[in-house]
Design a protein around this motif. Structure first.
Motif, PDB file in Angstrom:
ATOM      1  N   GLU A 165       0.814  -1.221   0.000  1.00 51.22           N
ATOM      2  CA  GLU A 165       0.000   0.000   0.000  1.00 51.22           C
ATOM      3  C   GLU A 165       0.843   1.265   0.000  1.00 51.22           C
ATOM      4  O   GLU A 165       0.302   2.366  -0.085  1.00 51.22           O
ATOM      5  CB  GLU A 165      -0.909  -0.008   1.230  1.00 51.22           C
ATOM      6  CG  GLU A 165      -1.965  -1.115   1.205  1.00 51.22           C
ATOM      7  CD  GLU A 165      -2.665  -1.267   2.544  1.00 51.22           C
ATOM      8  OE1 GLU A 165      -2.263  -0.539   3.503  1.00 51.22           O
ATOM      9  OE2 GLU A 165      -3.583  -2.092   2.654  1.00 51.22           O
ATOM     10  N   GLY A 166       2.142   1.118   0.131  1.00 53.82           N
ATOM     11  CA  GLY A 166       3.026   2.285   0.143  1.00 53.82           C
ATOM     12  C   GLY A 166       3.164   2.937   1.507  1.00 53.82           C
ATOM     13  O   GLY A 166       3.708   4.043   1.617  1.00 53.82           O
ATOM     14  N   ARG A 167       2.701   2.275   2.558  1.00 53.17           N
ATOM     15  CA  ARG A 167       2.816   2.831   3.914  1.00 53.17           C
ATOM     16  C   ARG A 167       4.225   2.641   4.472  1.00 53.17           C
ATOM     17  O   ARG A 167       4.637   3.354   5.381  1.00 53.17           O
ATOM     18  CB  ARG A 167       1.801   2.173   4.845  1.00 53.17           C
ATOM     19  CG  ARG A 167       0.356   2.385   4.431  1.00 53.17           C
ATOM     20  CD  ARG A 167      -0.621   1.745   5.423  1.00 53.17           C
ATOM     21  NE  ARG A 167      -1.996   1.767   4.929  1.00 53.17           N
ATOM     22  CZ  ARG A 167      -2.803   2.799   5.055  1.00 53.17           C
ATOM     23  NH1 ARG A 167      -2.391   3.895   5.663  1.00 53.17           N
ATOM     24  NH2 ARG A 167      -4.045   2.747   4.574  1.00 53.17           N
ATOM     25  N   LEU A 168       4.937   1.657   3.947  1.00 56.93           N
ATOM     26  CA  LEU A 168       6.310   1.399   4.359  1.00 56.93           C
ATOM     27  C   LEU A 168       7.215   1.372   3.137  1.00 56.93           C
ATOM     28  O   LEU A 168       6.799   0.939   2.052  1.00 56.93           O
ATOM     29  CB  LEU A 168       6.423   0.039   5.078  1.00 56.93           C
ATOM     30  CG  LEU A 168       5.687  -0.139   6.405  1.00 56.93           C
ATOM     31  CD1 LEU A 168       5.846  -1.587   6.878  1.00 56.93           C
ATOM     32  CD2 LEU A 168       6.216   0.821   7.456  1.00 56.93           C
ATOM     33  N   THR A 169       8.435   1.837   3.319  1.00 61.96           N
ATOM     34  CA  THR A 169       9.412   1.701   2.250  1.00 61.96           C
ATOM     35  C   THR A 169       9.986   0.290   2.292  1.00 61.96           C
ATOM     36  O   THR A 169       9.797  -0.457   3.265  1.00 61.96           O
ATOM     37  CB  THR A 169      10.553   2.715   2.420  1.00 61.96           C
ATOM     38  OG1 THR A 169      11.292   2.396   3.623  1.00 61.96           O
ATOM     39  CG2 THR A 169      10.018   4.137   2.515  1.00 61.96           C
ATOM     40  N   ALA A 170      10.710  -0.075   1.254  1.00 61.70           N
ATOM     41  CA  ALA A 170      11.319  -1.409   1.205  1.00 61.70           C
ATOM     42  C   ALA A 170      12.296  -1.607   2.355  1.00 61.70           C
ATOM     43  O   ALA A 170      12.355  -2.684   2.966  1.00 61.70           O
ATOM     44  CB  ALA A 170      12.018  -1.618  -0.138  1.00 61.70           C
ATOM     45  N   ASP A 171      13.058  -0.564   2.665  1.00 62.90           N
ATOM     46  CA  ASP A 171      14.029  -0.659   3.770  1.00 62.90           C
ATOM     47  C   ASP A 171      13.312  -0.817   5.106  1.00 62.90           C
ATOM     48  O   ASP A 171      13.732  -1.602   5.967  1.00 62.90           O
ATOM     49  CB  ASP A 171      14.933   0.577   3.799  1.00 62.90           C
ATOM     50  CG  ASP A 171      15.914   0.602   2.625  1.00 62.90           C
ATOM     51  OD1 ASP A 171      16.141  -0.475   2.036  1.00 62.90           O
ATOM     52  OD2 ASP A 171      16.443   1.682   2.317  1.00 62.90           O
TER      53      ASP A 171
END
Length: 230
Positions: free
Chosen positions: A35-41
């Motif tokens: 959902e884009g709430r967290l970045t991959a890192d």
């Protein structure tokens, strides 16, 4: 936001976390990443923390700032095919280990209720297509680190999966057997820089199930002949 400073409610914070608890948190984190709430890192950092967490309180801090953590949970209904907690022993009936090597379990062998598979820079193959199922519920707990775990089942059993990957791949092709009494194989675990795959082996059937069906047919035919004789 400093996640490590968050605390869980006192009633649950000190409870030991189960594999199911870790899987639930990992699913929430995966959805948050999508959902884009967290970045991959951020996602990778939190998943590492989930794997290392010992208690429910330590797990909850990784989702405290996500909407899913504040949604009211619906009552849990047992899913068909999932083993009851008391039905499966905590200790494995068998360990299949490959460290910088390969390990294979296949052919005509007896599958226990719990099998643990570990692939560390190696490969594990667990082929149940010709296995003898002494129990209806079989759990395979797989851990892959820079390796691969491959599980194959016959087409007339049920296959379930719950797990995840950290820079790796966890794939289970779910399968529903027509026979409600057929064995159920549940695969869970984690693939870290590796892979875990479980799927049916096309054209392979558990002979024991076919034998039981044939016995039921023979029994029914015998009863019908007896009825006609009267």
């Amino acid at each position: 936001m400093d996640l490590q400073k968050q605390t869980a409610p006192a009633a649950t914070a000190e409870l030991r976390a189960s594999d199911a608890d870790r899987d639930r948190i990992a699913d929430i984190l995966r959805d948050a990443l999508a959902e884009g709430r967290l970045t991959a890192d951020e996602h990778a950092e939190r998943v590492e923390g989930v794997l290392a967490a010992k208690t429910v309180g330590e797990l909850d801090v990784f989702i405290r700032d996500l909407p899913a953590a504040h949604q009211r949970r619906a009552p849990q209904v047992p899913s068909f095919g999932l083993p009851a907690p008391a039905a499966i022993p905590a200790d494995p009936d068998e360990n299949v280990v490959a460290v910088f090597s390969g390990a294979v379990r296949k052919g005509r062998w007896r599958a226990g209720r719990r099998i643990h598979a570990y692939a560390i820079f190696g490969s594990v193959e667990i082929d149940l297509s010709e296995a003898l199922f002494e129990y209806q519920q079989v759990v395979i707990r797989a851990i892959s680190f820079c390796g691969s775990v491959e599980v194959r089942v016959p087409e007339n059993v049920s296959l379930r999966g719950a797990g995840g990957g950290v820079l790796g791949d966890f794939t289970v092709d779910s399968l529903d057997a027509e026979d409600r009494e057929a064995p159920v194989v549940h695969v869970d675990g984690w693939a870290v820089l590796g892979s875990i795959e479980a799927r049916p082996k096309r054209g392979k059937l558990v002979a024991d199930i076919l034998d039981r069906v044939q016995r039921n047919i023979d029994k029914g035919a015998k009863g019908l002949r007896k009825h006609l004789d009267h």
